[in-house]
Design an enzyme around this catalytic site. Structure first.
Site, short mmCIF file in Angstrom:
data_model
loop_
_atom_site.label_atom_id
_atom_site.label_comp_id
_atom_site.label_asym_id
_atom_site.label_seq_id
_atom_site.Cartn_x
_atom_site.Cartn_y
_atom_site.Cartn_z
N TRP A 82 -3.05 10.10 -0.29
CA TRP A 82 -2.74 10.83 -1.44
C TRP A 82 -1.22 10.67 -1.78
CZ3 TRP A 82 -6.42 12.45 -3.89
CH2 TRP A 82 -7.68 12.96 -3.23
N ASP A 121 3.80 17.71 -2.48
CA ASP A 121 2.31 18.12 -2.56
C ASP A 121 1.96 18.79 -1.44
OD1 ASP A 121 -0.44 17.90 -2.49
OD2 ASP A 121 -0.74 15.85 -2.83
N LYS A 163 -8.42 24.05 -0.69
CA LYS A 163 -8.12 23.96 0.69
C LYS A 163 -7.93 25.20 1.23
CE LYS A 163 -8.21 19.44 -0.21
NZ LYS A 163 -7.46 18.54 -0.84
C1 LIG Z 1 -7.29 17.23 -1.65
C2 LIG Z 1 -5.99 16.70 -1.84
C3 LIG Z 1 -5.51 16.16 -3.05
C4 LIG Z 1 -6.45 15.90 -4.38
O1 LIG Z 1 -6.65 17.06 -4.99
P1 LIG Z 1 -7.31 17.22 -6.36
O2 LIG Z 1 -7.23 18.81 -6.44
O3 LIG Z 1 -8.88 17.04 -6.22
O4 LIG Z 1 -6.70 16.73 -7.39
C5 LIG Z 1 -4.20 15.63 -3.23
N1 LIG Z 1 -3.30 15.55 -2.20
C6 LIG Z 1 -3.66 16.20 -0.99
C7 LIG Z 1 -2.61 16.28 -0.04
C8 LIG Z 1 -4.88 16.64 -1.02
O5 LIG Z 1 -5.20 17.24 0.35
#
Ligand SMILES: *Cc1c(COP(=O)(O)O)cnc(C)c1O
Length: 360
Positions: A100, A171, A195
């Site tokens: 990511w 993030d 999540k």
């Molecule tokens: C799941 C995830 C993403 C991607 O998220 P989307 O909502 O599908 O764009 C980005 N960063 C992390 C750390 C994630 O776990």
């Protein structure tokens, strides 16, 4: 058969939340309408979005000088929005700790007038640890971007770095509300909802007001300042996802808030890590000091045996345990809503599988 959903995302939601949603599905608070049918300008929806924001502020102790935005486009759109709004004509620093973060880095690199520099990386060892960070960074940089929890690789930052006046942008998609991080330690926090917050389609952004862009960016929907000025109602927000998020925030509060839920999350993770440590069959690919409590990969070291384990696990009702294709093996995602009984059932199943497969 009881189903335990170990999915990395979209992930398990609290059953109590789904039950409330079910009971309110056809008639929300005697309106004769479903939440999905309410105008986003109606007072009933206004109450929902305001409650969602104030609950999140309470749960994370978000200071008054931060804005909370409910946006769309997933965490992935933030990979572009962050540099677009914060780093025009500047340098943006990144820590590369997994798939990511790599995507965040390439999205920033795709912008014309942002200079991207990777200040630390753990790619040399397949992202199995959190790298050492430099003590100081260029004080003219726009921000340092980190991924607090690496969903695919199963690593997490135990401590949030401090780079003086250069803000940390995080993030936090896979461990928001699962860690007692202090919002003050960040300039921007963003997370896709699917999540730990609610359904896919909602993205939460928490941004310190002084970091809001002074100049408009080329597309109104991508403009933090404009979204903030309109209280996330510049266009139609993902209303139903915000409603479910509000119910999840109420549920987290009832679990003792972030402190209560983190304690439970740590116990769940400990149970699985203890089992892996004691096992002669299963090992963790992640360095000990870097381990995530939300996403826990483990392997046997033998692809055929991993496959056999995953097949047998599925037959027992353990859904979505298969590891990400880039890591292989297994991965248990133990988000806030994942029940302790599910971890107990998994470790019992692992012991049984080990006995039957020569681990003794
Ligand atoms: C799941 C995830 C993403 C991607 O998220 P989307 O909502 O599908 O764009 C980005 N960063 C992390 C750390 C994630 O776990």
């Amino acid at each position: 058969m009881t189903i335990y959903n170990f999915s990395a995302g979209p992930a398990v939601l609290p059953k109590a939340v789904l039950e409330i949603a079910q009971s309110e599905m056809l008639d929300y608070k005697n309106s004769g309408m479903s939440v999905m049918e309410l105008s986003h300008r109606s007072s009933l929806f206004e109450e929902i979005i305001q409650a969602a924001e104030s609950l999140l502020r309470e749960l994370m102790a978000i200071p008054d000088n931060y804005k909370v935005l409910f946006l769309q486009g997933g965490a992935s759109l933030q990979f572009s929005m962050v540099p677009l709004n914060l780093a025009q004509g500047k340098k943006a620093l990144y820590v590369s700790t997994g798939s990511w973060s790599k995507k965040a880095i390439s999205a920033a690199k795709a912008l014309d007038n942002v200079e991207v520099e990777v200040i630390a990386s753990s790619e040399d060892k397949n992202f199995t640890y959190i790298p050492e960070l430099p003590e100081t960074v260029d004080q003219n940089a726009a921000y340092v971007h980190i991924t607090t929890n690496n969903t695919i690789e199963g690593t997490a930052f135990a401590k949030i770095p401090n780079f003086g006046k250069v803000p940390v942008v995080a993030d936090m998609s896979s461990n928001i509300l699962a860690n007692d991080y202090k919002v003050e330690d960040f300039g921007v926090i963003y997370a896709g909802a699917q999540k730990n917050i609610g359904p896919a389609g909602l993205t939460v952004v928490i941004i310190r007001e002084d970091l809001l862009n002074q100049e408009a960016v080329f597309a109104p929907m991508l403009d933090y300042a404009l979204q903030a000025k309109n209280d996330s109602l510049y266009n139609t927000p993902p209303t139903y996802a915000i409603y479910i998020a509000k119910l999840v925030f109420e549920w987290v509060k009832a679990q003792g808030g972030v402190a209560g839920i983190t304690e439970k999350d740590q116990q769940k993770a400990q149970l699985l890590y203890d089992t892996i440590e004691k096992s002669k069959l299963f090992t963790s690919p992640v360095r000990k000091d870097s381990r995530s409590i939300t996403n826990i990969p483990f392997v046997t070291g033998d692809d055929a045996l991993d496959k056999a384990f995953n097949q047998a696990a599925l037959a027992e009702g353990f859904e979505n345990l298969k590891g990400h294709r880039s890591v292989g093996g297994m991965r248990a995602s133990l988000y806030n809503a994942f029940p302790t009984e599910g971890v107990e059932a998994l470790v019992a199943f692992m012991a049984k599988f080990e006995k039957e497969n020569g681990g003794n």
